[in-house]
Write a protein that holds these residues in place. Structure first.
Motif, PDB file in Angstrom:
ATOM      1  N   ALA A  96       7.760   0.048  -5.352  1.00 22.63           N
ATOM      2  CA  ALA A  96       7.895   0.118  -7.015  1.00 22.63           C
ATOM      3  C   ALA A  96       6.724  -0.108  -7.836  1.00 22.63           C
ATOM      4  N   GLU A  97       5.252  -0.323  -7.227  1.00 24.33           N
ATOM      5  CA  GLU A  97       4.303  -0.108  -8.074  1.00 24.33           C
ATOM      6  C   GLU A  97       2.948   0.393  -7.428  1.00 24.33           C
ATOM      7  N   TYR A  98       2.789   0.121  -6.320  1.00 26.96           N
ATOM      8  CA  TYR A  98       1.561   0.934  -5.560  1.00 26.96           C
ATOM      9  C   TYR A  98       2.077   2.195  -5.407  1.00 26.96           C
ATOM     10  N   SER A  99       3.100   2.513  -5.114  1.00 28.84           N
ATOM     11  CA  SER A  99       3.574   3.965  -4.955  1.00 28.84           C
ATOM     12  C   SER A  99       3.155   4.802  -5.906  1.00 28.84           C
ATOM     13  N   ARG A 100       3.660   4.253  -7.026  1.00 29.95           N
ATOM     14  CA  ARG A 100       3.336   5.068  -8.526  1.00 29.95           C
ATOM     15  C   ARG A 100       1.923   5.640  -8.414  1.00 29.95           C
ATOM     16  N   TYR A 101       1.104   5.016  -8.330  1.00 31.45           N
ATOM     17  CA  TYR A 101      -0.378   5.426  -8.292  1.00 31.45           C
ATOM     18  C   TYR A 101      -0.440   6.473  -7.285  1.00 31.45           C
ATOM     19  N   THR A 102       0.097   6.532  -6.057  1.00 29.98           N
ATOM     20  CA  THR A 102      -0.127   7.406  -4.885  1.00 29.98           C
ATOM     21  C   THR A 102       0.755   8.784  -5.364  1.00 29.98           C
ATOM     22  N   TRP A 103       1.827   8.520  -6.341  1.00 34.95           N
ATOM     23  CA  TRP A 103       2.409   9.786  -6.766  1.00 34.95           C
ATOM     24  C   TRP A 103       1.818  10.541  -7.795  1.00 34.95           C
ATOM     25  N   VAL A 104       0.902   9.811  -8.385  1.00 36.22           N
ATOM     26  CA  VAL A 104       0.088  10.500  -9.783  1.00 36.22           C
ATOM     27  C   VAL A 104      -1.128  10.899  -9.310  1.00 36.22           C
ATOM     28  N   THR A 105      -1.812  10.151  -8.442  1.00 42.12           N
ATOM     29  CA  THR A 105      -3.170  10.662  -7.990  1.00 42.12           C
ATOM     30  C   THR A 105      -3.338  11.205  -6.571  1.00 42.12           C
ATOM     31  N   GLY A 106      -2.200  11.069  -5.816  1.00 41.02           N
ATOM     32  CA  GLY A 106      -2.314  11.495  -4.454  1.00 41.02           C
ATOM     33  C   GLY A 106      -3.241  10.499  -3.638  1.00 41.02           C
ATOM     34  N   LYS A 107      -3.669   9.605  -4.102  1.00 43.08           N
ATOM     35  CA  LYS A 107      -4.712   8.546  -3.224  1.00 43.08           C
ATOM     36  C   LYS A 107      -3.955   7.270  -2.998  1.00 43.08           C
ATOM     37  N   GLU A 108      -4.434   6.642  -1.758  1.00 39.41           N
ATOM     38  CA  GLU A 108      -3.920   5.490  -1.429  1.00 39.41           C
ATOM     39  C   GLU A 108      -4.645   4.429  -2.361  1.00 39.41           C
ATOM     40  N   PRO A 109      -3.754   3.219  -2.785  1.00 41.86           N
ATOM     41  CA  PRO A 109      -4.213   2.230  -3.747  1.00 41.86           C
ATOM     42  C   PRO A 109      -4.692   1.190  -2.680  1.00 41.86           C
ATOM     43  N   LEU A 110      -4.205   1.093  -1.398  1.00 44.67           N
ATOM     44  CA  LEU A 110      -4.836  -0.125  -0.578  1.00 44.67           C
ATOM     45  C   LEU A 110      -5.513   0.286   0.586  1.00 44.67           C
ATOM     46  N   THR A 111      -6.558  -0.122   1.147  1.00 43.02           N
ATOM     47  CA  THR A 111      -7.193   0.054   2.433  1.00 43.02           C
ATOM     48  C   THR A 111      -6.537  -0.278   3.342  1.00 43.02           C
ATOM     49  N   TYR A 112      -6.882   0.394   4.682  1.00 46.35           N
ATOM     50  CA  TYR A 112      -6.261   0.097   5.796  1.00 46.35           C
ATOM     51  C   TYR A 112      -6.526  -1.171   6.391  1.00 46.35           C
ATOM     52  N   TYR A 113      -7.621  -1.705   5.929  1.00 43.27           N
ATOM     53  CA  TYR A 113      -7.910  -3.160   6.425  1.00 43.27           C
ATOM     54  C   TYR A 113      -6.886  -4.330   5.542  1.00 43.27           C
ATOM     55  N   ASP A 114      -6.724  -4.027   4.229  1.00 47.64           N
ATOM     56  CA  ASP A 114      -5.726  -4.741   3.393  1.00 47.64           C
ATOM     57  C   ASP A 114      -4.524  -4.646   4.095  1.00 47.64           C
ATOM     58  N   MET A 115      -3.810  -3.560   4.507  1.00 45.19           N
ATOM     59  CA  MET A 115      -2.657  -3.228   4.976  1.00 45.19           C
ATOM     60  C   MET A 115      -2.359  -3.938   6.404  1.00 45.19           C
ATOM     61  N   ASN A 116      -3.475  -3.906   6.975  1.00 43.79           N
ATOM     62  CA  ASN A 116      -3.542  -4.500   8.307  1.00 43.79           C
ATOM     63  C   ASN A 116      -3.547  -6.026   8.067  1.00 43.79           C
ATOM     64  N   LEU A 117      -3.783  -6.730   7.356  1.00 46.47           N
ATOM     65  CA  LEU A 117      -3.954  -8.021   7.176  1.00 46.47           C
ATOM     66  C   LEU A 117      -2.506  -8.320   6.680  1.00 46.47           C
ATOM     67  N   SER A 118      -2.118  -7.543   5.870  1.00 44.68           N
ATOM     68  CA  SER A 118      -0.512  -7.836   5.511  1.00 44.68           C
ATOM     69  C   SER A 118       0.480  -7.719   6.471  1.00 44.68           C
ATOM     70  N   ALA A 119       0.171  -6.783   7.499  1.00 49.47           N
ATOM     71  CA  ALA A 119       0.894  -6.566   8.656  1.00 49.47           C
ATOM     72  C   ALA A 119       0.858  -8.086   9.629  1.00 49.47           C
ATOM     73  N   GLN A 120      -0.292  -8.467   9.693  1.00 48.84           N
ATOM     74  CA  GLN A 120      -0.531  -9.762  10.333  1.00 48.84           C
ATOM     75  C   GLN A 120       0.354 -10.920   9.557  1.00 48.84           C
ATOM     76  N   ASP A 121       0.316 -10.945   8.438  1.00 58.71           N
ATOM     77  CA  ASP A 121       0.708 -11.884   7.525  1.00 58.71           C
ATOM     78  C   ASP A 121       2.655 -11.710   7.905  1.00 58.71           C
ATOM     79  N   HIS A 122       3.010 -10.726   7.662  1.00 60.19           N
ATOM     80  CA  HIS A 122       4.413 -10.295   8.058  1.00 60.19           C
ATOM     81  C   HIS A 122       4.909 -10.903   9.202  1.00 60.19           C
ATOM     82  N   GLN A 123       4.004 -10.605  10.343  1.00 65.01           N
ATOM     83  CA  GLN A 123       4.469 -10.995  11.693  1.00 65.01           C
ATOM     84  C   GLN A 123       4.392 -12.493  11.660  1.00 65.01           C
ATOM     85  N   THR A 124       3.361 -12.879  11.131  1.00 65.26           N
ATOM     86  CA  THR A 124       3.541 -14.448  11.262  1.00 65.26           C
ATOM     87  C   THR A 124       4.485 -15.150  10.301  1.00 65.26           C
TER      88      THR A 124
END
Length: 474
Positions: A96-124
């Protein structure tokens, strides 16, 4: 054994040139990867894949979860106080929020490292050892490991086909598929209904064994996460009083989860209501030395102190008559906040441009400053003279403050740069002085192989000549 003596200068020129080219490509890729993702590719691969193979344990930041008793909670609190990287308590919704930035700019708002940490959080947070007992949880366990967002969403729908009451599937859809906060809230309400049912079942099974204890911990994490995100949805949709009530109820229901920093969500909502007395009450409870500090706590405390004097504050008048007791308290509170995180004032004073806050923040770092200013700048602007007092205090005392923590280049950047430079130097020298470099190479190989030659001579001395002849022919 003596093969190196027969190699020609052309071979050494080709060898050094090729090694120089390969090392240069490795260095360029490492530098590009570091500039884009903020970490070393070689280091990341080593930590993620090689360390588990050799029996190491990844030193990732601990993710707070449910504690069964006060003793365990104190242990968690001590370990968390030493942790630098934290999940952002006010992190935005991806769909609902981060994707809007991608739609407008075509750039990713989050780094791979940040998303990788989130994936670890979700698994935990959302998986446990008993997932194999429920097919939907087995599917979701794989979904949290997926890197492709569409694959995660597809897996969530598969889990719902197996079990329509899979709370974690609704959570994933709310976070990543929902394109509006209203849509996300609907998913979270379904997750809440399913999560409460599963949580009550887990409570009855809790005393049986350690597996059920792990399941209860997981189901508690899911329930707390859903309730918190529902409160954040209410806050974003303008139902602020409802959001405050939900956060207070959540903190009362799960008092041992103070390390999740739900109070930071509550502080921001109360500031939006301009309920400054309630904000002071929350600070009195959580601005304690036993809890890890944060920019939200330190700067909110400074804001309340500044509010008492900022509308009448004048640098010229203060220099003539001196500071009053209230002004001294405000200045000291700002000093304390700036000393904790010196990056925040530049964002609050709009000397640096704001960007979308990350999902994880580094305590006392620039990422924490971005996350704080993104949500709290409006509260500072609302109080007349607060930013002026901050500017005067910061400019007069902390203008040359150290930019802690400095971003250092990873070891493998230096290593690949050195390797590239060394191989390039060898290539140039070999091309310019091939005969001389061949002599050096043969001497170097001879020195390396001399122990091997010594051993082979000993073997030849004690081995029958016929057998030695056969071996050499092979």
């Amino acid at each position: 054994v003596l093969f190196h003596l027969t190699l020609t200068p052309k071979f050494y020129v080709a060898l050094t040139g090729t090694s120089s080219l390969i090392s240069g490509l490795i260095f360029i890729f490492e530098w590009w990867y570091f500039q884009k993702y903020g970490t070393s590719f070689i280091e990341q691969v080593s930590v993620s894949h090689l360390r588990p193979l050799i029996g190491g344990v990844e030193n990732s930041p601990p993710v707070p979860g449910f504690s069964a008793n006060n003793g365990e909670n104190e242990t968690n609190r001590q370990s968390l106080s030493e942790c630098k990287v934290w999940r952002n308590p006010l992190n935005l919704f991806r769909g609902a929020e981060y994707s809007r930035y991608t739609w407008v700019t075509g750039k990713e708002p989050l780094t791979y490292y940040d998303m990788n940490l989130s994936a670890q959080d979700h698994q935990t947070f959302f998986t446990c050892d008993t997932d194999s007992l429920r097919p939907s949880d087995t599917v979701m366990q794989k979904a949290w490991r997926e890197r492709n967002p569409q694959a995660r969403i597809k897996a969530a729908y598969q889990a719902l086909e197996l079990d329509n009451d899979c709370a974690t599937a609704y959570v994933l859809l709310a976070e990543e598929e929902a394109t509006t906060i209203i849509h996300a809230e609907k998913y979270f309400k379904q997750a809440l209904k399913a999560g409460e049912t599963v949580y009550r079942k887990s409570q009855h099974c809790h005393p049986q064994n350690s597996q059920h204890e792990a399941q209860l911990r997981r189901d508690t994490n899911v329930l707390v996460y859903v309730k918190r995100r529902l409160a954040m949805c209410a806050r974003k949709l303008g139902r602020i009083k409802e959001a405050v009530k939900m956060m207070r109820d959540l903190m009362k229901e799960f008092p041992l989860l103070s390390m999740l920093n739900i109070h930071e969500n509550l502080l921001e909502a109360l500031l939006e209501l301009q309920a400054y007395a309630d904000v002071q009450a929350v600070l009195a409870k959580y601005d304690d030395i036993s809890l890890p500090k944060s920019a939200a706590i330190c700067y909110t405390a400074a804001l309340l102190k500044a509010r008492a004097v900022s509308d009448r504050f004048s640098p010229e008048a203060a220099s003539r008559r001196g500071l009053s007791t209230a002004e001294i308290n405000a200045v000291e509170a700002i000093h304390r906040a700036v000393e904790f995180n010196p990056h925040v004032p530049k964002y609050l004073l709009e000397m640096k441009s704001l960007i979308l806050p990350p999902e994880h923040i580094l305590k006392r770092g620039d990422s924490e400053a971005v996350a704080y200013a993104f949500f709290h700048l409006q509260h500072w602007k609302r109080i007349e003279g607060a930013l002026n007092l901050l500017h005067c205090t910061w400019e007069g005392t902390f203008h040359d403050v150290s930019v802690y923590p400095q971003k250092e280049l990873p070891f493998f950047i230096h290593f690949t740069a050195g390797l590239c430079s060394f191989s390039a130097m060898l290539a140039v020298l070999t091309h310019q002085f091939p005969e001389l470099m061949v002599i050096f190479a043969k001497a170097f190989f001879g020195m390396l192989l001399s122990p091997f030659n010594f051993i082979m001579e000993k073997i030849k001395r004690f081995m029958p000549s016929s057998l030695w002849h056969q071996l050499t022919q092979i």
